[in-house]
Each structure stands twice: as structure tokens, then as C-alpha cells.
Enzyme design. Structure first.
Site, mmCIF file in Angstrom:
data_model
loop_
_atom_site.group_PDB
_atom_site.id
_atom_site.type_symbol
_atom_site.label_atom_id
_atom_site.label_comp_id
_atom_site.label_asym_id
_atom_site.label_seq_id
_atom_site.Cartn_x
_atom_site.Cartn_y
_atom_site.Cartn_z
ATOM 1 N N GLY A 300 46.360 32.009 43.819
ATOM 2 C CA GLY A 300 46.198 32.062 45.270
ATOM 3 C C GLY A 300 46.423 33.424 45.867
ATOM 4 O O GLY A 300 46.263 33.606 47.083
ATOM 5 N N LYS A 379 54.721 42.073 44.231
ATOM 6 C CA LYS A 379 54.146 43.416 44.183
ATOM 7 C C LYS A 379 54.562 44.321 45.336
ATOM 8 O O LYS A 379 54.284 45.519 45.300
ATOM 9 C CB LYS A 379 52.619 43.318 44.166
ATOM 10 C CG LYS A 379 52.026 42.725 45.431
ATOM 11 C CD LYS A 379 50.507 42.703 45.357
ATOM 12 C CE LYS A 379 49.919 42.218 46.668
ATOM 13 N NZ LYS A 379 48.447 42.236 46.645
ATOM 14 N N SER A 418 48.096 44.721 35.777
ATOM 15 C CA SER A 418 49.196 45.656 35.989
ATOM 16 C C SER A 418 48.887 46.584 37.167
ATOM 17 O O SER A 418 47.960 46.325 37.941
ATOM 18 C CB SER A 418 49.468 46.449 34.708
ATOM 19 O OG SER A 418 50.681 47.155 34.818
ATOM 20 N N LYS A 421 51.767 51.711 39.690
ATOM 21 C CA LYS A 421 53.188 51.940 39.968
ATOM 22 C C LYS A 421 54.044 51.782 38.714
ATOM 23 O O LYS A 421 55.237 52.101 38.721
ATOM 24 C CB LYS A 421 53.658 50.991 41.073
ATOM 25 C CG LYS A 421 53.004 51.291 42.420
ATOM 26 C CD LYS A 421 53.379 50.263 43.469
ATOM 27 C CE LYS A 421 52.763 50.640 44.815
ATOM 28 N NZ LYS A 421 51.290 50.684 44.786
ATOM 29 N N ASN A 459 45.766 50.598 44.399
ATOM 30 C CA ASN A 459 45.728 49.699 45.542
ATOM 31 C C ASN A 459 44.343 49.079 45.702
ATOM 32 O O ASN A 459 43.331 49.739 45.494
ATOM 33 C CB ASN A 459 46.080 50.468 46.826
ATOM 34 C CG ASN A 459 47.491 51.004 46.791
ATOM 35 O OD1 ASN A 459 48.430 50.337 47.161
ATOM 36 N ND2 ASN A 459 47.635 52.241 46.326
ATOM 37 N N SER A 464 47.053 41.545 50.522
ATOM 38 C CA SER A 464 48.179 41.391 51.437
ATOM 39 C C SER A 464 49.021 42.660 51.416
ATOM 40 O O SER A 464 49.348 43.188 50.365
ATOM 41 C CB SER A 464 49.033 40.183 51.016
ATOM 42 O OG SER A 464 49.501 40.327 49.697
ATOM 43 N N THR A 484 54.414 56.744 56.228
ATOM 44 C CA THR A 484 55.750 57.066 55.736
ATOM 45 C C THR A 484 55.937 58.548 55.437
ATOM 46 O O THR A 484 57.048 59.063 55.530
ATOM 47 C CB THR A 484 56.071 56.241 54.477
ATOM 48 O OG1 THR A 484 55.072 56.511 53.484
ATOM 49 C CG2 THR A 484 56.075 54.754 54.791
#
Length: 644
Positions: A300, A379, A418, A421, A459, A464, A484
Site C-alpha cells: 500500500g 523511510k 533500497s 540513503k 527520491n 509520501s 533545510t
């Protein structure tokens, strides 16, 4: 003022409205006779008649013939404010019958005091006036004039592309209450200066001037077949004009036949990636799926659900959906059920956690999957950093549990999803995923019947937590956009492209393979935010531009966040038969050694020893350098909080 007169008429009872319309038609019969005499004689005559001319005869015949014909043809049953072309055709047919009778009396046979040409002129005038009265009623009482006034205030847009898609889009937007099309842009200089469906075609080079002269706020890209490289050139050209850009989907996404305003969408970052998608290798897509039993964990989630869509298209005999969230499982199961060929593919929705070994063993023993795609994972870096025990249990031990049971029941292929990161991680999430990779690499040597492989990528757009919907929401709210760090860079790929490459990479596995997807060039997040603001037709507010619309606010790195993501630990990836898939050579511990370390890790997790867990991760995962960014352990339960 028009509303003031229209509302009382609309409020009248139906019989009264019919009397009003009948009276109007009778008056038009009288008026057109009078006008016909004037056009024939060149002077106005009295309707009551004078020494020779007798208009009254023509008036009486007109009323006697016209009104019954109009009644029989249903003139007074129609609701004029909703009438259209069909109503006009009815008027034309009725007046044609009237004209034949009226002309027979006054032109063919003749009546003293009435010129014969009046028998021809008056029916033409009656057709014009009766038809005009119906259109006026539609325009006035039906509110068309109000729609025209609203159109003036709508945002004004240009359509880029005067081809088939552009013409259909302009037609669909002709009565749109959202925006008003004022012209076309097109690269073909042979079209410049011409008019298409009442709209002028301009050169894209004229866009900055058109923004001011036509007060354009938005450009709609209606060239669905254009290459991504050319699309990027167009977008770069429009950035300088400070207009919002919206686009139609690619040709393959459009419904056959027609284009509508609902097909328009905002630009996604994949429109700016500058890479042409590579067509999938259908042999690789079907190798581990077609006519086989396939199981997907995390079915999902963002990647898991897209994997299920791609897998379903290749026709497995059974697709087992394993998901711990009831709502997410329901959503993907309902979506796939509508697309599934139930005569060929059986969909099996299963509620389960990958950490529940017995539940997984029962599922795999019952359904005996040939291929497992393991997408279940926590994640989100800051959340896992705040919840390290749960993150490691799910990402590392959950993967190990699923892999060992897969080997135990004889699964042929096991593919781990995977992340970049996992390369020299600075956070718990990345370290837990790298340790999961190492576990599969080590298991590959002990379970020759199961081919273990892992696919590492960056990415994915639209997942989400993706920055694109977040930035779009912040722009819609008036800002600021939060970034950031000004130097933050990330790799991006679309979810469908990533899912297809995962399937193809898994099909090339020999055992213990670490595949790396070609993500193209990294994207600077600050530049992405700037471009999204500009493509919304707005300006960045800064010290140099204090009157700008949206500010970009630098908030500082989040716990465990890296400035730059990497895809490789080593520097020498090997190519494969697919241009977007590489194979990495990554060092790992042998299974006997790693097994002991994983048992130590599980014991520390049971004791909720966060610091000991981090130290063990540092020992096991090459390059892991924790970046807590203000996080400290607090109390015997090792819950984490922000330091003050």
C-alpha cells in the site's frame, strides 16, 4: 438593471409567460408588415390605410396565418432561455411554412392596396425578428450576458501549441468559468499572425510583451508529444516572462479522441529533470512475473503500490498484497481489482507485518510465491531518527525475517527495495537499510535456491513526504517555502519509472547483486523551490527583491539529514544490459559473522539500548556517521527529544 427586469419575468407563472411571448410575436407580425411597406415604398404609411395603400389587410393575414402556425410548432412550450440551435431550426421551418402561405396570398394572387413584393419582404423580416427575439431571451434571461461579463474578469491564458491538442483544448475552454483563452503560441513561424478559431497565433519569443499587452497570467502547454528536452527549453523560455505554466499529460496518458480542461495539470518536477524516459525491456519485465505467483510487501505504500500496478500489467497468476495498514491495503486492492483480469490474475490482500515471522511463514507457505518484492520500510528520516528502535526492527530485522522465510519456502527471487540513503549514512534510516542490504548479500551465499538482490535509488516524485506536493501546498498558502539548507541536493525519479526499473533489475539478478538506478543529475532543492515559484507565475521574495511574492526560508538540517546523497559506496559500478541500471560491488560480512552481530543487535533493541545500538551500527555499516542535529537520549526508555 438587466437583472431587475429579468427576475420578475422569470418569476411569472408559465401561462402568463406564454401570453407575453404570444403578444411579442403578434407585435412582431404588425411591425414587420409596417417595415415591409416602408422598404417597398420608401415612406411610412398608416396601418389603418390611406387613399390607396391598405397595410391592414397584410396585418390581419399575417396574424391569422402566423400565430396558429407558431402554436402548432410548439413555440410557446419551449423554455427560451435554454433554447439553442434546435429552437432556431424550428423557427426557420415554421416561418418557411408561413412565408409560403403569406406569399401565395399577396404575391401570387395579389390583394388591392398591398404591393406584391410585401409578400416576400415581410416573411424575411419576420424570420429575422422572431429568431432575434429568441436569442435575446436566451442571452438575457438565460444569463449569457452575465457569463460574458464574468469572462472579462477571468484569468487570461495562452495555449502553447496550435495543433490538434491545442485546438481541442481551446474548444473545451470556450465556455470555461476558470480561465479565458486569448491566443495561441506556436513554434511554426508560418502560423504567426494567422487566426485560428478567432484566436491569434503568436511567436513564443513575443511572450514577455504579450504578458503586458494581453494581461496573460498563465500558459497552457498543449504539445503532449514533445520531447522532455524540448519541453525544458520551452519552460526556460517562459520562466523569464513570469507566467504560471500548466500542461497536458503525455500522449499515452490522454484519453482517446478528446482533450478537456480536466486533463490539465500543474508541472511536476519530472517535467524539469531533462531526461528522456527509456522504454522498458518487456522480456525483463515479464521474466519473474508472467504466469507466476508474486508477493509484494508494503503493497500500500508509494513504491509498493506502483510495483503492484506494474506487476498486474504483466499478468501474474496470483498477486499477493502484504500490508500492515488496513486502509492502505483496502485502497490498493480496490484500485487493482478494477483493472485486473480476474480470469487470469488472482488478487490476494493480506494484512500482516513483516516483523511477524509466523504470519509471514503461513502466507508464503500457503501461496508459494515465485518472486517477492520487499518494499515494506519506514523511510522518513526524521521520524525514524526519533523512533530508532522501531525503525531498525522494521527495516533491518523485518527484511531479514522476510528473506529467511522466502529462502525457507523456496522463493526463486527476492528483491529488496533500497535507498541512496544507505550509502555512507548519517541517519538511522539509511544505516538500517544498508544493514538490510548486507544481510541479503550474506544470505545469498547460504541459500542457493533463492536469488537475493537489492535495488538502490533516490527520491521518487509523488511519494509520501515528497518535496514537490509540499512546496506546491506552501506556494498555494502564500509561503514561505521551507528548505533545510541552501546547498541541499537530491536525486529524483518518477514512481512509475522507478518501479519498472526495479522489476527489470530484479530479473537480471544472479544472487547477492546490488543494483543502482541511473537517477540522472542531482537537483538542488533551493533551485527546485525557486523554479516552482517562478512556474506559478510568482517571484521569489529576497533581500534583492523585497516586493516578491513567496519567500524561501532556510530552516536548518533535520535530524540525520545529509546535504548530498550518494548512490555508490565504491566508485566503479559495472554496466548491465539496461542503460539505466548499474551493478555495484559492495563489501559485506560473511553470514556466520553477521548473524552473531545481528543477534547482538536484536538483544540491544529488546533492551531499548539506543546508544549501544548506534555504536553497533557504526561498527557494522561502513561510513555510518550519526548526525543527531540536537537529538539526545532521554531517560531509561531511551526515548528521543529535541535538546533545548
Amino acid at each position: 438593471m438587466l437583472n431587475r427586469f429579468a427576475l420578475p419575468i422569470l418569476a411569472m407563472p408559465r401561462p402568463a409567460k406564454r401570453v407575453v411571448v404570444l403578444s411579442v410575436d403578434a407585435a412582431l407580425c404588425v411591425l414587420t408588415v409596417w417595415l415591409a411597406f416602408y422598404l417597398r415604398l420608401g415612406e411610412w404609411v398608416r396601418l389603418a390605410g390611406d387613399s390607396y395603400w391598405q397595410p391592414l389587410w397584410a396585418v390581419v393575414v399575417s396574424l391569422t396565418v402566423a400565430l396558429p402556425i407558431f402554436v402548432v410548432n410548439g413555440f410557446y412550450r419551449a423554455i427560451f432561455r435554454y433554447s439553442g440551435l434546435s429552437a432556431l431550426m424550428t423557427v426557420m421551418k415554421a416561418v418557411a411554412v408561413y412565408a409560403l402561405l403569406f406569399a401565395s396570398v399577396f404575391t401570387a394572387f395579389g390583394v388591392d392596396g398591398v404591393p406584391r413584393t410585401v409578400g416576400l419582404i415581410q416573411p424575411m423580416l419576420l424570420l429575422l425578428t422572431v429568431g432575434a427575439s429568441r436569442m435575446l431571451a436566451r442571452f438575457w434571461l438565460g444569463g449569457l450576458y452575465r457569463n460574458q461579463l464574468k469572462m472579462v474578469a477571468l484569468p487570461r491564458v495562452l495555449i502553447y501549441g496550435a495543433g490538434n491538442a491545442g485546438r481541442q483544448l481551446a474548444g473545451a475552454m470556450a465556455n470555461s468559468h476558470e480561465m479565458r483563452v486569448v491566443g495561441f503560441l506556436d513554434d511554426d513561424d508560418r502560423l504567426h499572425g494567422h487566426v485560428l478559431n478567432g484566436l491569434s497565433i503568436y511567436s513564443p519569443a513575443d511572450l514577455p510583451g504579450l504578458v503586458n499587452s494581453l494581461q496573460v497570467s498563465t500558459v497552457l502547454l498543449a504539445i503532449p508529444s514533445v520531447s522532455r528536452h524540448r519541453r525544458n527549453e520551452m519552460i526556460a523560455q517562459m520562466l523569464r516572462a513570469h507566467v504560471q505554466v500548466r500542461t497536458l499529460p503525455a500522449v499515452s496518458e490522454l484519453a482517446q479522441g478528446m482533450v478537456s480542461t480536466s486533463d490539465l495539470r500543474e508541472l511536476d518536477i519530472d517535467d524539469l529533470l531533462g531526461r528522456e524516459p527509456v522504454s522498458p525491456n518487456h522480456i525483463l519485465l515479464g521474466k519473474n512475473i508472467s504466469d507466476k505467483v508474486v508477493l509484494v510487501t508494503g503493497a500500500g505504500g508509494s513504491i509498493g503500490s506502483e510495483l503492484c500496478r506494474q506487476i498486474l500489467a504483466v499478468a501474474p497468476t496470483t498477486l499477493v498484497l502484504v500490508e500492515q495498514s488496513e486502509f492502505a491495503l483496502y485502497e490498493i486492492q480496490q484500485e487493482l481489482q478494477e483493472k485486473a483480469d480476474t480470469d487470469h490474475t488472482l488478487l490476494v490482500p493480506v494484512l500482516a507485518s513483516v516483523r511477524d515471522a509466523q504470519r509471514l511463514r503461513d502466507i508464503m507457505a500457503d501461496w508459494k510465491p515465485d518472486t517477492v518484492y520487499h518494499a515494506a520500510a519506514y523511510k522518513h528520516v526524521p521520524l525514524v531518527e526519533h523512533n530508532p528502535i522501531e525503525g531498525i526492527r522494521n527495516n533491518t530485522l523485518g527484511t531479514l525475517t522476510a528473506a529467511r522465510i522466502a529462502a525457507e519456502v523456496g522463493v526463486t527471487d527476492f528483491v529488496l527495495i533500497s535507498t541512496d540513503k544507505a550509502v555512507r549514512p548519517t541517519n538511522i534510516m539509511g544505516a538500517s537499510k544498508r544493514l538490510a542490504e548486507m544481510a541479503l548479500q550474506a544470505l545469498a551465499a547460504t541459500a542457493p535456491k533463492t536469488r537475493f538482490s537489492m535495488v538502490r535509488f533516490g527520491n521518487v516524485l509523488g511519494s509520501s513526504g515528497s518535496v514537490v506536493p509540499k512546496f506546491r501546498r506552501q506556494i498555494r498558502d502564500g509561503g514561505p517555502i521551507t528548505v533545510t539548507h541552501p546547498d541541499m541536493t537530491r536525486y529524483f525519479m518518477t514512481i512509475p519509472e522507478a518501479a519498472q526499473l526495479v522489476i527489470q533489475a530484479g530479473a537480471m539478478a544472479k544472487g547477492g547483486d546490488v543494483f543502482v538506478l541511473d537517477m540522472g543529475d542531482p537537483v538542488k532543492i533551493f533551485d527546485l523551490a525557486t523554479r516552482m515559484i517562478e512556474l506559478s507565475g510568482l517571484c521569489v521574495r529576497s533581500e534583492n527583491n523585497p516586493d516578491g511574492d513567496i519567500e524561501i526560508e532556510i530552516t536548518g538540517l533535520r535530524p540525520g539529514e545529509k546535504l548530498f546523497e550518494e548512490l555508490l559506496i565504491g566508485n566503479h559500478p559495472r554496466p548491465t544490459s539496461h542503460p539505466r541500471i548499474m551493478k555495484a560491488h559492495e563489501e559485506f560480512l560473511a553470514w556466520p559473522v553477521l548473524q552473531d552481530k545481528l543477534q547482538q543487535l536484536e538483544a540491544m533493541l529488546d533492551r531499548r539500548d539506543v546508544e549501544g545500538t548506534k555504536e553497533l551500527l557504526i561498527e557494522l555499516v561502513a561510513g555510518y556517521t550519526p548526525n543527531d542535529q540536537g537529538l539526545v537520549a532521554a531517560g531509561p526508555d531511551s526515548r528521543l527529544r529535541y535538546s533545548v
